[in-house]
Design a protein around this motif. Structure first.
Motif, PDB file in Angstrom:
ATOM      1  N   SER A  15       0.835  -1.195   0.000  1.00 58.84           N
ATOM      2  CA  SER A  15       0.000   0.000   0.000  1.00 58.84           C
ATOM      3  C   SER A  15       0.870   1.244   0.000  1.00 58.84           C
ATOM      4  O   SER A  15       2.054   1.211   0.303  1.00 58.84           O
ATOM      5  N   ASP A  24      -4.337   5.573   2.185  1.00 59.18           N
ATOM      6  CA  ASP A  24      -4.708   4.689   1.077  1.00 59.18           C
ATOM      7  C   ASP A  24      -4.075   3.321   1.278  1.00 59.18           C
ATOM      8  O   ASP A  24      -3.032   3.010   0.712  1.00 59.18           O
ATOM      9  N   VAL A  26      -4.616  -1.055   1.979  1.00 58.41           N
ATOM     10  CA  VAL A  26      -5.376  -2.291   2.060  1.00 58.41           C
ATOM     11  C   VAL A  26      -4.944  -2.970   3.345  1.00 58.41           C
ATOM     12  O   VAL A  26      -3.756  -3.029   3.652  1.00 58.41           O
ATOM     13  N   ARG A  38      -9.880  -5.343   3.665  1.00 59.82           N
ATOM     14  CA  ARG A  38     -10.690  -4.129   3.710  1.00 59.82           C
ATOM     15  C   ARG A  38      -9.860  -2.907   3.318  1.00 59.82           C
ATOM     16  O   ARG A  38      -8.628  -2.946   3.300  1.00 59.82           O
ATOM     17  N   ASP A  39     -10.561  -1.827   3.047  1.00 57.40           N
ATOM     18  CA  ASP A  39      -9.953  -0.533   2.760  1.00 57.40           C
ATOM     19  C   ASP A  39      -9.822   0.194   4.092  1.00 57.40           C
ATOM     20  O   ASP A  39     -10.801   0.355   4.819  1.00 57.40           O
ATOM     21  N   SER A  40      -8.626   0.654   4.421  1.00 56.41           N
ATOM     22  CA  SER A  40      -8.408   1.297   5.721  1.00 56.41           C
ATOM     23  C   SER A  40      -9.197   2.593   5.874  1.00 56.41           C
ATOM     24  O   SER A  40      -9.429   3.042   6.992  1.00 56.41           O
ATOM     25  N   LYS A  41      -9.626   3.198   4.758  1.00 59.14           N
ATOM     26  CA  LYS A  41     -10.405   4.429   4.849  1.00 59.14           C
ATOM     27  C   LYS A  41     -11.838   4.169   5.299  1.00 59.14           C
ATOM     28  O   LYS A  41     -12.516   5.083   5.744  1.00 59.14           O
TER      29      LYS A  41
END
Length: 63
Positions: A15, A24, A26, A38-41
């Motif tokens: 990432s 940004d 993963v 998952r997306d950390s955002k």
């Protein structure tokens, strides 16, 4: 990820490929029966889940 109340999420080493926004990322969590991605955002969004065998196949194809 039903088999773990609080899985440990780890950020991918791939990432932030030079991005100025360090959020940004993963994240991956591995439990006994599932691998979550998952997306950390958006950590409250349900993760994509895979069997350990499917995740292993994915990683082997990435090498």
């Amino acid at each position: 990820m039903a088999d773990a109340a609080l899985p440990t999420w780890r950020k991918s080493s791939f990432s932030d490929g030079g991005s100025e926004d360090q959020s940004d990322c993963v994240e991956v969590a591995i439990t006994t029966n599932t691998v979550g991605v998952r997306d950390s955002k958006t950590p409250t969004t349900p993760p994509l889940t895979f069997t350990p065998a499917a995740w292993s196949q994915f990683l082997n194809k990435m090498r």
